[in-house]
Design a protein around this motif. Structure first.
Motif, PDB file in Angstrom:
ATOM      1  N   PRO A 113       0.815  -1.225   0.000  1.00 13.64           N
ATOM      2  CA  PRO A 113       0.000   0.000   0.000  1.00 13.64           C
ATOM      3  C   PRO A 113       0.848   1.274   0.000  1.00 13.64           C
ATOM      4  O   PRO A 113       0.493   2.263  -0.659  1.00 13.64           O
ATOM      5  CB  PRO A 113      -0.812  -0.117   1.297  1.00 13.64           C
ATOM      6  N   TYR A 114       1.957   1.255   0.718  1.00 14.02           N
ATOM      7  CA  TYR A 114       2.818   2.440   0.815  1.00 14.02           C
ATOM      8  C   TYR A 114       3.667   2.612  -0.440  1.00 14.02           C
ATOM      9  O   TYR A 114       3.964   3.740  -0.848  1.00 14.02           O
ATOM     10  CB  TYR A 114       3.691   2.325   2.070  1.00 14.02           C
ATOM     11  N   VAL A 115       4.025   1.510  -1.078  1.00 12.40           N
ATOM     12  CA  VAL A 115       4.743   1.575  -2.353  1.00 12.40           C
ATOM     13  C   VAL A 115       3.836   2.154  -3.435  1.00 12.40           C
ATOM     14  O   VAL A 115       4.277   2.968  -4.258  1.00 12.40           O
ATOM     15  CB  VAL A 115       5.259   0.180  -2.754  1.00 12.40           C
ATOM     16  N   ILE A 116       2.574   1.757  -3.427  1.00 15.81           N
ATOM     17  CA  ILE A 116       1.616   2.299  -4.400  1.00 15.81           C
ATOM     18  C   ILE A 116       1.548   3.822  -4.270  1.00 15.81           C
ATOM     19  O   ILE A 116       1.610   4.553  -5.267  1.00 15.81           O
ATOM     20  CB  ILE A 116       0.222   1.669  -4.202  1.00 15.81           C
ATOM     21  N   GLN A 117       1.426   4.305  -3.044  1.00 15.44           N
ATOM     22  CA  GLN A 117       1.348   5.751  -2.825  1.00 15.44           C
ATOM     23  C   GLN A 117       2.643   6.449  -3.252  1.00 15.44           C
ATOM     24  O   GLN A 117       2.617   7.502  -3.894  1.00 15.44           O
ATOM     25  CB  GLN A 117       1.073   6.040  -1.345  1.00 15.44           C
ATOM     26  N   ALA A 118       3.785   5.846  -2.926  1.00 15.29           N
ATOM     27  CA  ALA A 118       5.073   6.464  -3.268  1.00 15.29           C
ATOM     28  C   ALA A 118       5.301   6.482  -4.774  1.00 15.29           C
ATOM     29  O   ALA A 118       5.724   7.501  -5.344  1.00 15.29           O
ATOM     30  CB  ALA A 118       6.202   5.720  -2.565  1.00 15.29           C
ATOM     31  N   ASN A 119       5.004   5.362  -5.433  1.00 16.30           N
ATOM     32  CA  ASN A 119       5.219   5.273  -6.882  1.00 16.30           C
ATOM     33  C   ASN A 119       4.237   6.138  -7.672  1.00 16.30           C
ATOM     34  O   ASN A 119       4.505   6.500  -8.828  1.00 16.30           O
ATOM     35  CB  ASN A 119       5.102   3.826  -7.351  1.00 16.30           C
ATOM     36  N   SER A 120       3.107   6.466  -7.068  1.00 16.43           N
ATOM     37  CA  SER A 120       2.094   7.251  -7.794  1.00 16.43           C
ATOM     38  C   SER A 120       2.521   8.700  -8.015  1.00 16.43           C
ATOM     39  O   SER A 120       1.837   9.451  -8.708  1.00 16.43           O
ATOM     40  CB  SER A 120       0.752   7.213  -7.050  1.00 16.43           C
TER      41      SER A 120
END
Length: 372
Positions: free
Chosen positions: A268-275
């Motif tokens: 979930p945190y990777v999704i936010q960072a990569n977005s």
């Protein structure tokens, strides 16, 4: 220029194990874990092997296969000189067999006619990929190997072999499938081909993983998740992975957290960072809308937030811990390892295809989200 090809041959369904009847007068080396070596499942599999073959079983397999296990396996292969290698099991067994084969061929020059993978978990996708991960236990580092030579010649998918997989293994493996799919959607090497595979795998995970976890004998759900694992494997093998796997490899090596669980905590945190990358944000928003997680009119950044929340909610629904302290890792220990984890993640092969090349400090920011 980007290349697209599909390997290996894939055989699925309850008659798929009949593929083993093709071998006659061969030296067969079966690679599996100790539990499977004593199980009825292996006896059933061996029932398809003709008696004209010689059979050697290498079962000294442990999770997160260490270098020492691979070396021991190479020594046994050197004595037996197999003409066919058949890996049966989860990612650890298949990854061990791949590493054994890779170094066996290089050190001896001996050839193996056929390499067959039969997965008994729905997770790693190792049965269709050019990837193997081995562990340096002394230095607490996981080393991914990527080489076309370790792609199995064929994968045999028999969902009945997954039916006895316990809920926790089912959950962690299935969440690994989701991570493979969503990381390949973000990869700098993604294509329409890999996106199609990844999006379908993502849909199947959200639809069928909770059923597999809570109703393990539900055959159709097991079949769907088994195929989702392979679809995601094909996607990431062509497109690559990203920072989620790069960090998860280090978390697993340092704290013995199951690989799929480490991925699901971070995702979930990777999704936010990569977005923060515009094209990646569009890809995430598209799959969020396709899954019905958000209405079509929702702005991309909110669609991405909904996706991240849905990923974490799926983990909770599957009874997977979402923080390291819930898994028994103390905050002090987790924080003391952050420099090593961040620096090793930067050097992890999977990080190369992440859409954003984060700094060590940015990787630590992602990692700290899962501590408590």
């Amino acid at each position: 220029m980007k290349k697209w090809s599909m390997k290996p041959e894939i055989y699925s369904g309850f008659a798929s194990l009949e593929r083993l009847q093709q071998f006659e007068k061969e030296n067969l080396c079966f690679v599996c874990d100790p539990y499977l070596a004593e199980s009825d499942s292996l006896k059933r599999i061996l029932g398809y092997v003709k008696r004209t073959n010689t059979v050697e079983i290498y079962s000294d397999i442990i999770p997160d296969p260490p270098i020492e296990t691979v070396v021991d396996g190479i020594e046994k292969m050197t004595k037996h000189k197999p003409t066919v290698v058949i890996a049966v099991g989860g990612g650890s067994a298949i990854d061990t067999a791949k590493a054994m084969l890779f170094f066996y061929k290089r050190t001896t020059g001996n050839k193996v006619k056929r390499f067959v993978a039969i997965p008994t978990t729905s997770g790693t996708g190792s049965e269709v990929t050019s990837a193997s991960v081995i562990t340096d236990t002394q230095n607490k580092i996981k080393y991914p190997i990527f080489h076309e030579a370790i792609i199995p010649h064929e994968a045999i998918l028999d969902a009945s072999l997954v039916m006895s997989s316990p809920p926790s293994v089912t959950a962690f493996s299935g969440l690994d499938v989701l991570t493979h799919a969503l990381e390949s959607l973000a990869s700098v090497n993604r294509t329409n081909y890999t996106n199609a595979l990844a999006e379908k795998a993502t849909e199947l995970v959200f639809q069928f993983l909770p059923t597999c976890v809570n109703q393990g004998m539900e055959l159709d759900a097991r079949i769907q998740m088994h195929e989702a694992s392979t679809l995601a494997g094909l996607a990431f093998d062509a497109a690559g992975l990203g920072v989620c796997h790069a960090i998860a490899h280090q978390v697993g090596a340092n704290f013995k957290v199951p690989h799929g669980l480490a991925n699901s905590m971070l995702l979930p945190y990777v999704i936010q960072a990569n977005s923060k990358d515009k094209e990646t944000r569009k890809n995430y928003a598209r799959i969020s809308r396709k899954l019905g997680i958000c209405p079509p009119s929702l702005p991309d950044h909110l669609a991405v937030s909904n996706l991240a929340q849905a990923v974490q909610q799926l983990a909770i629904e599957c009874k997977a811990p979402i923080k390291l302290n819930s898994f028994g890792i103390q905050e002090e220990a987790a924080l003391s390892a952050e420099d090593v984890i961040a620096n090793n993640a930067l050097n992890d092969t999977t990080f190369k295809t992440n859409p954003i090349q984060f700094s060590a400090e940015e990787i630590k920011d992602i990692y700290r989200n899962i501590i408590k």
